[in-house]
Design a protein around this motif. Structure first.
Motif, PDB file in Angstrom:
ATOM      1  N   ALA A  24       1.963  11.723  -1.842  1.00  0.00           N
ATOM      2  CA  ALA A  24       2.515  11.191  -0.697  1.00  0.00           C
ATOM      3  C   ALA A  24       2.647   9.827  -0.745  1.00  0.00           C
ATOM      4  O   ALA A  24       3.136   8.170  -0.982  1.00  0.00           O
ATOM      5  N   LEU A  25       0.928   9.497  -0.256  1.00  0.00           N
ATOM      6  CA  LEU A  25       0.322   8.010  -0.409  1.00  0.00           C
ATOM      7  C   LEU A  25       0.163   7.376  -0.997  1.00  0.00           C
ATOM      8  O   LEU A  25       1.075   6.775  -1.079  1.00  0.00           O
ATOM      9  N   ALA A  26      -0.013   7.579  -2.107  1.00  0.00           N
ATOM     10  CA  ALA A  26       0.567   6.758  -3.422  1.00  0.00           C
ATOM     11  C   ALA A  26       1.653   6.221  -3.750  1.00  0.00           C
ATOM     12  O   ALA A  26       1.700   5.661  -4.117  1.00  0.00           O
ATOM     13  N   ALA A  27       2.357   7.948  -3.783  1.00  0.00           N
ATOM     14  CA  ALA A  27       4.107   7.201  -4.187  1.00  0.00           C
ATOM     15  C   ALA A  27       4.449   6.180  -2.637  1.00  0.00           C
ATOM     16  O   ALA A  27       5.378   5.133  -3.463  1.00  0.00           O
ATOM     17  N   ILE A  28       4.048   6.315  -1.761  1.00  0.00           N
ATOM     18  CA  ILE A  28       4.776   5.382  -0.888  1.00  0.00           C
ATOM     19  C   ILE A  28       4.212   4.147  -0.494  1.00  0.00           C
ATOM     20  O   ILE A  28       4.833   3.158  -1.303  1.00  0.00           O
ATOM     21  N   ALA A  29       2.807   3.659  -0.703  1.00  0.00           N
ATOM     22  CA  ALA A  29       1.856   2.379  -1.112  1.00  0.00           C
ATOM     23  C   ALA A  29       2.309   2.114  -2.153  1.00  0.00           C
ATOM     24  O   ALA A  29       2.777   0.990  -2.701  1.00  0.00           O
ATOM     25  N   ALA A  30       2.292   2.872  -3.580  1.00  0.00           N
ATOM     26  CA  ALA A  30       3.068   2.146  -4.799  1.00  0.00           C
ATOM     27  C   ALA A  30       4.483   1.407  -4.236  1.00  0.00           C
ATOM     28  O   ALA A  30       5.195   0.178  -4.913  1.00  0.00           O
ATOM     29  N   LEU A  31       5.475   2.388  -3.005  1.00  0.00           N
ATOM     30  CA  LEU A  31       6.557   1.189  -3.147  1.00  0.00           C
ATOM     31  C   LEU A  31       6.392   0.035  -3.015  1.00  0.00           C
ATOM     32  O   LEU A  31       7.582  -0.822  -3.133  1.00  0.00           O
ATOM     33  N   ALA A  32       5.901   0.278  -1.661  1.00  0.00           N
ATOM     34  CA  ALA A  32       5.784  -0.610  -0.666  1.00  0.00           C
ATOM     35  C   ALA A  32       4.807  -1.602  -1.325  1.00  0.00           C
ATOM     36  O   ALA A  32       5.220  -3.024  -1.097  1.00  0.00           O
ATOM     37  N   GLY A  33       4.110  -1.626  -2.437  1.00  0.00           N
ATOM     38  CA  GLY A  33       4.117  -2.872  -2.937  1.00  0.00           C
ATOM     39  C   GLY A  33       4.946  -3.194  -4.357  1.00  0.00           C
ATOM     40  O   GLY A  33       4.510  -4.956  -4.576  1.00  0.00           O
ATOM     41  N   PHE A  64      -2.774  -5.006  -2.945  1.00  0.00           N
ATOM     42  CA  PHE A  64      -2.667  -4.447  -2.745  1.00  0.00           C
ATOM     43  C   PHE A  64      -2.355  -3.044  -2.245  1.00  0.00           C
ATOM     44  O   PHE A  64      -3.028  -1.787  -2.806  1.00  0.00           O
ATOM     45  N   GLY A  65      -0.659  -2.674  -2.663  1.00  0.00           N
ATOM     46  CA  GLY A  65      -0.006  -2.147  -2.456  1.00  0.00           C
ATOM     47  C   GLY A  65      -0.294  -0.786  -3.246  1.00  0.00           C
ATOM     48  O   GLY A  65      -0.931   0.230  -3.777  1.00  0.00           O
ATOM     49  N   VAL A  66      -1.065  -1.670  -5.198  1.00  0.00           N
ATOM     50  CA  VAL A  66      -0.567  -1.163  -6.350  1.00  0.00           C
ATOM     51  C   VAL A  66      -2.002  -0.311  -6.273  1.00  0.00           C
ATOM     52  O   VAL A  66      -2.543   0.868  -6.592  1.00  0.00           O
ATOM     53  N   GLY A  67      -3.309  -0.771  -5.533  1.00  0.00           N
ATOM     54  CA  GLY A  67      -4.524  -0.588  -5.235  1.00  0.00           C
ATOM     55  C   GLY A  67      -5.013   0.523  -4.703  1.00  0.00           C
ATOM     56  O   GLY A  67      -5.546   1.729  -5.063  1.00  0.00           O
ATOM     57  N   ILE A  68      -3.977   0.731  -3.515  1.00  0.00           N
ATOM     58  CA  ILE A  68      -4.127   1.929  -2.469  1.00  0.00           C
ATOM     59  C   ILE A  68      -3.685   3.158  -3.409  1.00  0.00           C
ATOM     60  O   ILE A  68      -4.415   3.954  -3.267  1.00  0.00           O
TER      61      ILE A  68
END
Length: 85
Positions: A24-33, A64-68
């Motif tokens: 879930a964190l990976a999906a949210i971080a990718a969308l935010a990026g 940054f978002g895609v890295g996270i």
């Protein structure tokens, strides 16, 4: 020949609570990026903060978002289910 009984292929992304949270964190971080990258590309403004973004700040937010997201996704795939084993 002996075979290993513990394998990462028998665990999925949604088997443990840690894996679900990391996915879930990976999906949210990718969308935010992607949001930061798109907003910076269009010279837009962040809705809550009111900060103007240009292409450079949008690209930094995207990376940054895609890295996270990549780190969280790898952790979801390869993390062992418990520390007590």
């Amino acid at each position: 020949m002996t075979s290993s009984t513990t394998s990462t292929s028998d665990r999925g992304l949604l088997d443990t609570r840690f894996s679900m949270g990391a996915t879930a964190l990976a999906a949210i971080a990718a969308l935010a990026g992607l949001f930061f990258g798109w907003t910076g590309y269009n010279d837009g403004m962040l809705p809550v903060l009111g900060t103007d973004l240009n292409i450079l700040t949008g690209m930094i937010g995207l990376l940054f978002g895609v890295g996270i997201a990549v780190v969280a996704f790898v952790a979801a795939l390869y993390m062992r289910p418990g520390l007590d084993e």
